[in-house]
Design an enzyme around this catalytic site. Structure first.
Site, short mmCIF file in Angstrom:
data_model
loop_
_atom_site.label_atom_id
_atom_site.label_comp_id
_atom_site.label_asym_id
_atom_site.label_seq_id
_atom_site.Cartn_x
_atom_site.Cartn_y
_atom_site.Cartn_z
N ASN A 13 5.21 -6.68 11.16
CA ASN A 13 4.09 -5.76 9.74
C ASN A 13 3.48 -4.70 10.53
O ASN A 13 2.95 -4.95 11.81
CB ASN A 13 3.77 -6.39 9.50
CG ASN A 13 2.97 -5.73 8.33
OD1 ASN A 13 2.78 -4.43 8.18
ND2 ASN A 13 1.67 -6.40 7.42
N LYS A 15 2.34 -2.04 9.28
CA LYS A 15 1.29 -1.11 9.25
C LYS A 15 1.11 0.09 8.73
O LYS A 15 2.24 0.60 8.55
CB LYS A 15 0.09 -2.38 8.65
CG LYS A 15 -0.17 -3.66 9.30
CD LYS A 15 -1.34 -4.18 9.42
CE LYS A 15 -1.36 -5.77 9.64
NZ LYS A 15 -2.34 -6.35 9.34
N HIS A 98 0.71 -8.24 0.72
CA HIS A 98 -0.46 -8.03 1.42
C HIS A 98 -1.85 -8.55 1.23
O HIS A 98 -2.48 -7.90 0.57
CB HIS A 98 0.01 -6.78 2.53
CG HIS A 98 -0.54 -7.54 3.90
ND1 HIS A 98 -1.71 -6.91 4.78
CD2 HIS A 98 0.26 -7.69 5.57
CE1 HIS A 98 -1.89 -7.68 5.67
NE2 HIS A 98 -0.89 -8.01 6.15
N GLU A 100 -3.91 -6.64 2.46
CA GLU A 100 -4.40 -5.22 2.51
C GLU A 100 -4.03 -5.15 1.71
O GLU A 100 -5.09 -3.90 1.39
CB GLU A 100 -4.08 -4.66 3.71
CG GLU A 100 -4.58 -5.54 5.40
CD GLU A 100 -3.81 -5.00 6.36
OE1 GLU A 100 -2.72 -4.29 6.63
OE2 GLU A 100 -5.02 -5.40 7.47
N GLU A 170 -1.14 -15.93 5.05
CA GLU A 170 -2.20 -14.97 5.95
C GLU A 170 -3.47 -15.10 6.07
O GLU A 170 -4.60 -14.91 5.46
CB GLU A 170 -1.32 -13.67 6.25
CG GLU A 170 -0.46 -13.79 6.22
CD GLU A 170 0.02 -12.04 6.72
OE1 GLU A 170 0.19 -11.88 7.82
OE2 GLU A 170 -0.26 -10.98 6.34
N GLY A 176 -5.59 -9.55 11.82
CA GLY A 176 -6.10 -8.39 13.26
C GLY A 176 -8.04 -8.37 13.93
O GLY A 176 -8.16 -7.36 13.97
N SER A 216 -3.33 -12.83 13.83
CA SER A 216 -3.74 -12.50 14.93
C SER A 216 -2.18 -13.60 15.68
O SER A 216 -2.39 -14.30 17.16
CB SER A 216 -4.78 -12.88 15.50
OG SER A 216 -5.89 -12.02 14.51
P1 PGA Z 1 -2.04 -8.78 12.16
O1 PGA Z 1 -1.37 -9.07 11.41
O2 PGA Z 1 -0.85 -9.64 13.33
O3 PGA Z 1 -2.67 -8.24 13.52
O4 PGA Z 1 -3.11 -9.93 12.20
C1 PGA Z 1 -0.99 -9.58 11.00
C2 PGA Z 1 -0.19 -9.19 9.04
O5 PGA Z 1 -1.72 -9.09 8.79
O6 PGA Z 1 0.38 -9.18 8.44
#
Ligand code: PGA
Length: 255
Positions: A13, A15, A98, A100, A170, A176, A216
């Site tokens: 992803n 982003k 997601h 976010e 998630e 992140g 992460s």
């Molecule tokens: P990350 O993001 O691996 O940077 O924690 C995962 C995601 O948001 O899908």
């Protein structure tokens, strides 16, 4: 439950990262490193990078996805992109819900459901994201919350359509942040999701259903997370922007 029956899927992803020129460089870096993968490999990229990445991955084992889509096919929705627009380009996957998008852009379980149905109608494969905040985890409501998010998201989705779906668990506190759920925490919630699928669609559908962990996941912790009985893959943010790290995760899923 036999994990071997399920498809392992590692999805990046990206982003809001990479211009088209940078996307081309990144995908060219990833391509040779994952070409012998024994799992499905997908990259979900910003809309403006789709053309370049689709072109660069032609004839390879890498699937391409978008990071969202609208629930209507067309109309007065300034700034939005529809599912048929994506399929017309050759896009095969889309991430929906997601955290976010839920946190920063007012996405709700109801709009997630509408977007999923539109995406499935257009023939896209959907990666649905669910997960709890730290506060919700501390309140002890993770299982209930994730079950509810899953049930609402799947309203009106048929058993046949379910075959085109993946769910990514998630935990928001792990995204992140460098904080990963322990392998046991990840597996526990993935197992909750699988039991919801079994309730809604039957054990056969649940046994065949791919559930990813995201938050992460990196080259170091991937093998342990992916070894869990209910973790069938990963949705990778930060580490998907580094070809060697992403390839290492793909390798861990290929075992
Ligand atoms: P990350 O993001 O691996 O940077 O924690 C995962 C995601 O948001 O899908």
């Amino acid at each position: 439950m036999n994990k071997q029956l399920r498809k392992a899927v590692i999805a990046g992803n990206w982003k809001m990262n990479k211009t088209p020129a940078e996307a081309k460089e990144l995908i060219e870096g990833i391509k040779p490193l994952v070409k012998n993968a024994d799992c499905d490999v997908v990259v979900c990229v910003p809309y403006v990078d789709l053309s370049v990445v689709l072109e660069a991955t032609k004839g390879t084992n890498i699937g391409v996805g978008a990071e969202n889509c609208h629930w209507e096919n067309s109309g007065a929705f300034t700034g939005e992109i529809s599912a048929p627009m994506l399929t017309s380009m050759g896009v095969q996957y889309v991430i929906i819900g997601h955290s976010e998008r839920r946190t920063y852009f007012g996405e709700t379980d109801q709009t997630v459901n509408k977007r999923i149905r539109a995406a499935l109608n257009a023939g896209l494969n959907v990666i649905l994201c669910v997960g709890e905040s730290l506060e919700q985890r501390e309140q002890g409501i993770t299982a209930e919350l994730v079950a509810m998010q899953t049930k609402i998201a799947l309203c009106g989705v048929t058993k046949e359509e379910l075959k085109k779906m993946i769910i990514a668990y998630e935990p928001i506190w792990a995204i992140g942040t460098g904080k990963t759920a322990t392998a046991q925490q990840a597996n526990e919630v993935c197992a909750v999701i699988r039991s919801v699928i079994a309730d809604l669609y039957g054990k056969d559908a649940a046994d065949a259903f791919t559930i990813q962990y995201g938050g992460s996941m990196n080259a170091k912790n991937a093998a342990e997370l992916l070894a869990q009985p209910d973790v069938d893959g990963g949705l990778i943010g930060g580490a998907s922007l580094k070809p060697a790290d992403f390839a290492e995760i793909v390798k861990a899923a290929s075992k």
